[in-house]
Design a protein around this motif. Sequence first.
Motif, short mmCIF file in Angstrom:
data_model
loop_
_atom_site.label_atom_id
_atom_site.label_comp_id
_atom_site.label_asym_id
_atom_site.label_seq_id
_atom_site.Cartn_x
_atom_site.Cartn_y
_atom_site.Cartn_z
N UNK A 360 3.70 -43.60 -66.72
CA UNK A 360 2.61 -43.07 -67.56
C UNK A 360 1.99 -44.17 -68.41
N UNK A 361 2.78 -45.17 -68.74
CA UNK A 361 2.25 -46.32 -69.50
C UNK A 361 1.20 -47.06 -68.68
N UNK A 362 1.49 -47.25 -67.40
CA UNK A 362 0.53 -47.93 -66.53
C UNK A 362 -0.67 -47.04 -66.25
N UNK A 363 -0.42 -45.76 -66.02
CA UNK A 363 -1.52 -44.85 -65.71
C UNK A 363 -2.47 -44.66 -66.89
N UNK A 364 -1.98 -44.96 -68.10
CA UNK A 364 -2.88 -44.85 -69.26
C UNK A 364 -4.00 -45.89 -69.19
N UNK A 365 -3.82 -46.92 -68.36
CA UNK A 365 -4.88 -47.91 -68.18
C UNK A 365 -5.96 -47.43 -67.23
N UNK A 366 -5.78 -46.28 -66.63
CA UNK A 366 -6.73 -45.75 -65.64
C UNK A 366 -7.25 -44.40 -66.14
N UNK A 367 -8.26 -44.41 -66.99
CA UNK A 367 -8.78 -43.13 -67.51
C UNK A 367 -9.40 -42.25 -66.43
N UNK A 368 -9.75 -42.82 -65.28
CA UNK A 368 -10.36 -42.00 -64.22
C UNK A 368 -9.32 -41.16 -63.48
N UNK A 369 -8.05 -41.45 -63.66
CA UNK A 369 -6.98 -40.69 -63.01
C UNK A 369 -6.59 -39.53 -63.91
N UNK A 370 -6.67 -38.31 -63.36
CA UNK A 370 -6.30 -37.11 -64.10
C UNK A 370 -4.82 -36.83 -63.86
N UNK A 371 -4.08 -36.67 -64.93
CA UNK A 371 -2.64 -36.46 -64.82
C UNK A 371 -2.29 -35.03 -65.20
N UNK A 372 -1.26 -34.46 -64.58
CA UNK A 372 -0.84 -33.10 -64.95
C UNK A 372 -0.16 -33.09 -66.31
N UNK A 373 -0.24 -31.95 -66.95
CA UNK A 373 0.44 -31.80 -68.23
C UNK A 373 1.94 -31.74 -68.00
N UNK A 374 2.68 -32.44 -68.85
CA UNK A 374 4.13 -32.49 -68.69
C UNK A 374 4.80 -32.23 -70.03
N UNK A 375 6.00 -31.68 -69.96
CA UNK A 375 6.76 -31.42 -71.18
C UNK A 375 7.64 -32.58 -71.56
N UNK A 376 7.65 -33.64 -70.74
CA UNK A 376 8.48 -34.80 -71.02
C UNK A 376 7.69 -35.76 -71.90
N UNK A 489 2.79 -38.62 -57.72
CA UNK A 489 2.11 -38.21 -56.49
C UNK A 489 0.67 -37.79 -56.76
N UNK A 490 0.45 -37.12 -57.89
CA UNK A 490 -0.92 -36.71 -58.22
C UNK A 490 -1.81 -37.93 -58.45
N UNK A 491 -1.29 -38.92 -59.16
CA UNK A 491 -2.08 -40.15 -59.39
C UNK A 491 -2.29 -40.91 -58.08
N UNK A 492 -1.24 -40.99 -57.27
CA UNK A 492 -1.36 -41.73 -56.01
C UNK A 492 -2.38 -41.08 -55.08
N UNK A 493 -2.37 -39.77 -55.02
CA UNK A 493 -3.34 -39.07 -54.17
C UNK A 493 -4.77 -39.34 -54.65
N UNK A 494 -4.99 -39.29 -55.95
CA UNK A 494 -6.34 -39.56 -56.47
C UNK A 494 -6.77 -40.99 -56.18
#
Length: 980
Positions: A360-376, A489-494
């Motif tokens: 999630x730290x790395x994915x925060x650099x990609x605002x175009x990637x939509x991430x699912x809501x998580x409780x973690x 998987x959601x980020x990779x698919x996008x």
Amino acid sequence: MVHSAYDSFELVPNFNGKIESIESYGPKLLLGCSDGSLRIYSPETEFSDHSKPYTLEKNLVNFAKKPVVSMEVVESRELLLSLSESIAFHRLPSLETIAVITKAKGANVFCWDDRRGFLAFARQKRVGIFRHDGGRGFVEVKEFGVPDMVKSMSWCGENICLGIRREYVILNASNGALSEVFTSGRLAPPLVVPIPSGELLLGKENIGVFVDQNGKLIPEGRICWSEAPLEVVIQKPYAIALLPRFVEIRSLRQPYPLIQTIVLRNVRHLCQSSNSVILALDNSIQGLFPVPLGAQIVQLTASGNFEEALSLCKLLPPEDSSLRAAKEGSIHIRYAHYLFENGSYEEAVEHFLESQVDITYVLSLYPSIILPKTTIVHEPEKLDIDGDASYLSRVSSGVSDDMEPLPTDENAALESKKTNHNMLMALIKYLQKKRGNFIEKATAEGTEEVVLDAVGDNYASYNRFKKANKGRGNISVGSGAREMASILDTALLQALLLTGQSSAALEILRGVNYCDMKICEEILRKGNLNAALLELYKCKSLHRQALELLHKLVDESRSSQSEITQRFKPEDIVEYLKPLCETDPILVLEFSMLVLESCPSQTIELFLSGNIPADMVNSYLKQHSPNMQARYLELMLAMNENAISGNLQNEMVNIYLSDVLDWHADLNAQQNWDEKTHTPTRKKLLSALEGISGYNPEALLKRLPQDALYEERAILLGKMNQHELALSLYVHKLHVPELALSYCDRVYESKHQPSLKNSSNIYLLLMQIYLNPRKTTASFEMRLTNLLSPQNTAISRGSAPSVKSKGGRGSKKIAEIEGAEDTKVSLSSTDSSKSDGDVDEFNEGGSTIMLDEVLDLLSRRWDRINGAQALKLLPRETKLQDLQSFLGPLLRKSSEMYRNCSVIKSLRQSENLQVKDELYCQRKAVVKVTSDSMCSLCRKKIGTSVFAVYPNGSTLVHFVCFKDSQKMKAVTKGSQLRKR
């Protein structure tokens, strides 16, 4: 980028004298002077501060007669080698001289091989090799001549590398062979420096070249010094070179960058000690002590020299593994952000991988990637280097700005698109490398949850888990890894879709994946990526949504000619339904109705291979697609006759019959009915009535009209064994004798005919119908009415009409002719009190007998008709000439069979005589009894006693012994039976 790798301290100030050589022994310094003395300096205490100067411990004035030009301490053997007038060996720490190599007098350079205890020295144009014997002596091994005076030398494995004049050569220590390496240049003398790993560093002007032990160049780059070095010392991870104006320190890691420059004037010699580098100046001794690795790492990281900082992290002691991991992770993160900001995205994600930072730290650099809501909730990474937080925030903001396209400028927009593509490609590689471990953990958690659900009373661990996760919302057992896998998987698919890699996205969806359903569905719908959307539905077990989409795409394929929609065919729905036959047969039936008409064979094959009950399929068709019910039953019957039950066969026939009756009613109302007209449906009905046997003929017969559909009626009557009525329809209603003959052939060829004692009687029955047309026509309607009456619905299948005839003259002889085969058929059914002339009585009403048809029947089926009974049925006026085609082959066959039977009888009689003769021969057995013959039971001689012979013809026993043995056997058998 320069940082402080070493701190300089003055160890011996105001040295009076000229230093020719320097060496260290533990914490002590050994200084060889030009007057031949050896001075020993040591720190005040063992743990003395480097800032405090060393003190003179001992001064050996008469150590050598000439200047001590070189020294080397061999700690493994507690020896000191010194080169002055000659080469001497001294015992440490007493400095007692134990040996002097007199042959080395006048030597200018030497080198020591500590592993084998070999000493090599150069004197004028000779190279001598001595071996230390372990005591006080040395043994000369070899001496070789060289082209010129040696200026530098070092052992390299089994060989010696020599710096001669302006070139380097490798001397084979076994045979003295020389092999050139390369020239050393003109500005600086040759310099050979051994490296702890076994290679050599050779000086060529201001460049240090790495070679292996055989002198071959190592393609690892070159150390480029600022000037040609005079001496070089290797102290990993650095190489320290003495230059004319200063001391230069460079890294041993490519590309060998400059680390530090220490300006010291008049430096004469360098010496490596255990933890420092000693420099001998004209009037003082300086010590270069390494800065602690932690401090160096902080300096390098702050200056942006991340690669060097990481290499230093690997040198941290093993006991500080946690510290090393923390520092490495922090440096990797900072280095990754630095590379990311400068456009090196692939290198950046490699460092993110090494840092083990959360995805999630790395994915925060990609605002175009939509991430699912998580409780973690993940805490932000804590960096142990000052200024990291502000640095990271600055880098992150810069990255976000870079990702925003600039629509005002075309070139800028194109460059931004290219940048985004490169960023996403780097992200794909990062996620793919992370994915295997995440999927494995998520799958293991799913398995653990299934096991916990299967446990009956063991709730302890489950309750503990619930308490630990209190306040986190509705989370299933062990859902952490699956949530992280869903994010990945959601980020990779996008990312795959944004870079146009739809085929790779399909592969992800076809395998085990944890893509977020809501996000991925929306993205795939917007992108019109139907194939990927189908796979998403399939992997999430949303089969209804998948089938609805697939059906929509199939419909679009039919109406559109574009290549995209043409990929979807009705067969795709059938293929999708195959795995669902066992789990959800109702869903299979519902969507199979949509493609049953377009691809009936594949759909029915689906029903068969999926083991869906045929009754269930039929009832579903009857309710939702009645027009395809008959088609389904047809294909079911064609593919597997045993798969369709009697009820379904009966229903299929009734469907055909209903269509035919509707068709008949329409034509009859128009008065256009023709009995000989056959539509495709009527042909199917006739074929079904003839070919299958699971329907109820009585019920179908009642549905037929009285004045039409005679062919169907005839087949049904045949199924009810009402052969006379059936044949009457063929002959008198349809007027097609060929159909009647075919009917008789089918009955004759049938294997089981319970209504007829002999199947040949069916042809006699047809003859009766031909010869008595008025009688059969008159009785047909009455018998048919009686047959269909409610009282006679249970018809006896064995009540076939009798064939009436009266035996005439000559019938006995004909019967004898027919007796060649088994034709003893009871003629009671054909005999009556009527004469042959009684046939004519039925002709008085105007109906003529069908004699031509009778004669044709006899000529064509003479081998299937009982000749005697057929002749009894014929009228008296029948000419013998007309019966030639019937009687000729019949008599020939009868005669032939009579002769064959006679031959067979003679052969059997002969065989009987042979068997009897063999029996007589077997009964003529001769047993010779002599005076020496003994009883096989009592072992006494037979003598003149009564004896018995066993069937083998050679075993003799007394008759009394034989009887006793038989009694014993009987008693034994009786006792065994009682035990049982």
